[in-house]
Design a protein around this motif. Sequence first.
Motif, mmCIF file in Angstrom:
data_model
loop_
_atom_site.group_PDB
_atom_site.id
_atom_site.type_symbol
_atom_site.label_atom_id
_atom_site.label_comp_id
_atom_site.label_asym_id
_atom_site.label_seq_id
_atom_site.Cartn_x
_atom_site.Cartn_y
_atom_site.Cartn_z
ATOM 1 N N MET A 25 0.835 -1.196 0.000
ATOM 2 C CA MET A 25 0.000 0.000 0.000
ATOM 3 C C MET A 25 0.872 1.248 0.000
ATOM 4 O O MET A 25 1.753 1.397 0.853
ATOM 5 C CB MET A 25 -0.932 0.014 1.217
ATOM 6 N N GLN A 39 -2.875 5.241 -1.339
ATOM 7 C CA GLN A 39 -3.904 4.222 -1.195
ATOM 8 C C GLN A 39 -4.559 4.238 0.174
ATOM 9 O O GLN A 39 -5.653 3.690 0.341
ATOM 10 C CB GLN A 39 -3.310 2.839 -1.491
ATOM 11 N N PHE A 40 -3.912 4.846 1.155
ATOM 12 C CA PHE A 40 -4.539 4.958 2.474
ATOM 13 C C PHE A 40 -5.779 5.845 2.413
ATOM 14 O O PHE A 40 -6.659 5.728 3.267
ATOM 15 C CB PHE A 40 -3.548 5.522 3.495
ATOM 16 N N ALA A 52 -8.633 3.366 1.526
ATOM 17 C CA ALA A 52 -8.563 2.022 2.112
ATOM 18 C C ALA A 52 -9.914 1.615 2.686
ATOM 19 O O ALA A 52 -10.669 2.437 3.212
ATOM 20 C CB ALA A 52 -7.498 1.983 3.205
ATOM 21 N N LEU A 112 -8.454 -3.142 7.858
ATOM 22 C CA LEU A 112 -7.448 -3.730 6.992
ATOM 23 C C LEU A 112 -7.100 -5.140 7.471
ATOM 24 O O LEU A 112 -7.086 -5.415 8.671
ATOM 25 C CB LEU A 112 -6.181 -2.875 6.973
#
Length: 246
Positions: free
Chosen positions: A114, A118-119, A122, A126
Amino acid sequence: MSKQLFFPILSLALFFICTKTSAQIAPAPPVKVDNITSILEKGGQFTSFIRLLKATQVENQLNNQLSIPNPNDGLTIFAPSDNAFSSLKPGTLNSLSDQEKLQLVQFHILPTLMSTAQFQTATNPLRTQAGDVKSGNFPLNVTAVGNQVNITTGVVNATVANSVYSDRRIAVYQVDQVLLPLQIFGPTPAPAPAPAAPEKDVPVATPKAAAGDANASGAMSLMKLCSNMGFVSFGFAVFGAVFWSL
């Protein structure tokens, strides 16, 4: 040019051409693959985390995955700094079993690569290497506000301080808190109360009954006394009648 000189010169030219061509198509030397320990050592502040990786043998697992040039999913590691470990209560790590230490380390590892971008998108929670998040035992939630990335575990709130290392195989981020999973460090449920012992039947004297018995006993005594007195009186009467008849 005579034939005696032509063939030796031609042979020498062909030799140099072949040598140059073979040098151009020779395979490049293999690219050195960094292991997780060297990556963290370059960061300079992950001694405690490196020690845990080695003690739980997760280091070997990660290095095996790093040896794959083009992995399918890659890895993301949240590495707590030494200051993060220092902020734990004394004896926290020593109180854990070997299995719990392994789960603690695995909780800091995502089985996917990641990037910081991409956080932003998300899907929480996770999935980590510690276990299935569907059971709610190892939730790891990430939220990104601007350039700040926050992580919550249900026990602690941490922040991604900076990016330590990234390539096509692995991304390592420094976090300011040790990510404590809910399964290990969550509140201990209170024990169920013990069932109450059954009450024993204990005979209890009834005061009224006791008083009634006492009254009955007194009445019988009084009647007996009166009966005896009547017999005595009758005896005196008979004696008097005989005496006066004389």
